[in-house]
Design a protein around this motif. Sequence first.
Motif, PDB file in Angstrom:
ATOM      1  N   LEU A  29      32.234  56.417  23.187  1.00 36.79           N
ATOM      2  CA  LEU A  29      33.000  57.616  22.391  1.00 36.79           C
ATOM      3  C   LEU A  29      31.920  58.260  22.917  1.00 36.79           C
ATOM      4  O   LEU A  29      30.533  58.372  23.350  1.00 36.79           O
ATOM      5  N   LEU A  30      32.637  59.380  23.808  1.00 29.17           N
ATOM      6  CA  LEU A  30      32.192  60.816  23.794  1.00 29.17           C
ATOM      7  C   LEU A  30      32.429  61.807  23.080  1.00 29.17           C
ATOM      8  O   LEU A  30      33.089  62.085  22.857  1.00 29.17           O
ATOM      9  N   LEU A  31      31.139  62.399  23.235  1.00 23.26           N
ATOM     10  CA  LEU A  31      30.629  63.696  22.036  1.00 23.26           C
ATOM     11  C   LEU A  31      29.654  64.689  22.873  1.00 23.26           C
ATOM     12  O   LEU A  31      29.209  64.433  24.186  1.00 23.26           O
ATOM     13  N   PRO A  32      29.967  66.216  21.932  1.00 24.29           N
ATOM     14  CA  PRO A  32      29.116  66.938  22.921  1.00 24.29           C
ATOM     15  C   PRO A  32      27.834  66.461  23.717  1.00 24.29           C
ATOM     16  O   PRO A  32      27.271  66.488  22.181  1.00 24.29           O
ATOM     17  N   GLU A  33      27.239  66.711  24.198  1.00 27.08           N
ATOM     18  CA  GLU A  33      25.889  66.010  24.956  1.00 27.08           C
ATOM     19  C   GLU A  33      25.669  64.607  23.968  1.00 27.08           C
ATOM     20  O   GLU A  33      24.216  64.555  24.266  1.00 27.08           O
ATOM     21  N   ARG A  34      26.320  63.528  23.970  1.00 20.16           N
ATOM     22  CA  ARG A  34      25.384  62.033  24.405  1.00 20.16           C
ATOM     23  C   ARG A  34      27.359  61.295  24.051  1.00 20.16           C
ATOM     24  O   ARG A  34      28.362  61.828  23.660  1.00 20.16           O
ATOM     25  N   VAL A  35      26.609  60.730  24.379  1.00 19.07           N
ATOM     26  CA  VAL A  35      27.558  59.588  24.574  1.00 19.07           C
ATOM     27  C   VAL A  35      27.130  57.820  23.521  1.00 19.07           C
ATOM     28  O   VAL A  35      26.327  57.795  23.304  1.00 19.07           O
ATOM     29  N   VAL A  36      28.329  57.730  22.848  1.00 19.00           N
ATOM     30  CA  VAL A  36      27.793  56.056  22.087  1.00 19.00           C
ATOM     31  C   VAL A  36      28.812  55.013  22.841  1.00 19.00           C
ATOM     32  O   VAL A  36      29.523  54.766  23.167  1.00 19.00           O
ATOM     33  N   LEU A  37      27.944  54.067  23.263  1.00 28.05           N
ATOM     34  CA  LEU A  37      28.425  52.204  23.317  1.00 28.05           C
ATOM     35  C   LEU A  37      28.622  51.850  21.909  1.00 28.05           C
ATOM     36  O   LEU A  37      27.956  52.146  21.691  1.00 28.05           O
ATOM     37  N   LEU A  38      29.951  51.629  21.857  1.00 28.11           N
ATOM     38  CA  LEU A  38      30.734  51.068  21.153  1.00 28.11           C
ATOM     39  C   LEU A  38      30.997  49.079  21.233  1.00 28.11           C
ATOM     40  O   LEU A  38      30.964  49.645  22.722  1.00 28.11           O
ATOM     41  N   ASN A  39      30.628  48.930  20.440  1.00 28.21           N
ATOM     42  CA  ASN A  39      30.947  47.710  20.382  1.00 28.21           C
ATOM     43  C   ASN A  39      32.547  47.030  20.572  1.00 28.21           C
ATOM     44  O   ASN A  39      33.354  48.282  20.198  1.00 28.21           O
ATOM     45  N   LYS A  40      33.047  46.146  20.226  1.00 27.51           N
ATOM     46  CA  LYS A  40      34.478  45.498  20.234  1.00 27.51           C
ATOM     47  C   LYS A  40      35.313  46.344  19.312  1.00 27.51           C
ATOM     48  O   LYS A  40      36.398  47.298  19.592  1.00 27.51           O
ATOM     49  N   SER A  41      34.378  45.271  18.678  1.00 29.15           N
ATOM     50  CA  SER A  41      35.493  46.215  16.778  1.00 29.15           C
ATOM     51  C   SER A  41      35.647  47.469  16.231  1.00 29.15           C
ATOM     52  O   SER A  41      35.919  47.935  16.426  1.00 29.15           O
ATOM     53  N   GLY A  42      34.133  48.202  17.073  1.00 32.75           N
ATOM     54  CA  GLY A  42      34.159  49.568  16.808  1.00 32.75           C
ATOM     55  C   GLY A  42      34.794  50.553  17.677  1.00 32.75           C
ATOM     56  O   GLY A  42      35.224  50.991  16.948  1.00 32.75           O
ATOM     57  N   ALA A  43      35.328  49.926  19.003  1.00 33.23           N
ATOM     58  CA  ALA A  43      36.500  50.705  19.796  1.00 33.23           C
ATOM     59  C   ALA A  43      37.833  50.074  19.292  1.00 33.23           C
ATOM     60  O   ALA A  43      38.278  51.303  18.966  1.00 33.23           O
ATOM     61  N   ALA A  44      37.977  49.478  18.993  1.00 39.50           N
ATOM     62  CA  ALA A  44      39.407  48.753  17.356  1.00 39.50           C
ATOM     63  C   ALA A  44      39.411  49.831  16.431  1.00 39.50           C
ATOM     64  O   ALA A  44      40.877  50.018  16.726  1.00 39.50           O
ATOM     65  N   ILE A  45      38.964  50.069  16.211  1.00 37.93           N
ATOM     66  CA  ILE A  45      38.485  50.971  15.150  1.00 37.93           C
ATOM     67  C   ILE A  45      38.933  52.478  15.194  1.00 37.93           C
ATOM     68  O   ILE A  45      40.162  52.910  14.562  1.00 37.93           O
ATOM     69  N   LEU A  46      37.934  52.738  15.945  1.00 41.07           N
ATOM     70  CA  LEU A  46      38.267  54.458  16.290  1.00 41.07           C
ATOM     71  C   LEU A  46      39.467  54.450  16.819  1.00 41.07           C
ATOM     72  O   LEU A  46      40.245  55.703  17.189  1.00 41.07           O
ATOM     73  N   GLY A  47      40.191  53.298  18.407  1.00 44.43           N
ATOM     74  CA  GLY A  47      41.132  53.352  18.567  1.00 44.43           C
ATOM     75  C   GLY A  47      42.285  53.536  17.643  1.00 44.43           C
ATOM     76  O   GLY A  47      43.667  53.802  18.190  1.00 44.43           O
TER      77      GLY A  47
END
Length: 91
Positions: A29-47
């Motif tokens: 998850l790319l945000l201004p001035e930071r990057v968040v490493l997502l697990n599979k379930s988090g990525a699925a939810i946000l997707g």
Amino acid sequence: MDESELTAVPKLATKAMLRHDSVRDVELLLLPERVVLLNKSGAAILGLCDGSRTVQDVIAQLEHDFDAADLANDVMTFLKDARGRGWVVVT
């Protein structure tokens, strides 16, 4: 969980973007001035938070995709945290 929470429509904040890092094979998850490493379930939810699905729709899709049941509490907890961090907005 009340009806208004289930009928809310989440979407990624305008400042947030989901990306797959093919070199590391991870979801980010790319945000201004930071990057968040997502697990599979988090990525699925946000997707699924595209502004066209309700929270209930997101839950139903995840339960189908992961062949699981009773994901509502986990999804709601994640979305509340994501909203608090500014990753998701809810209408």
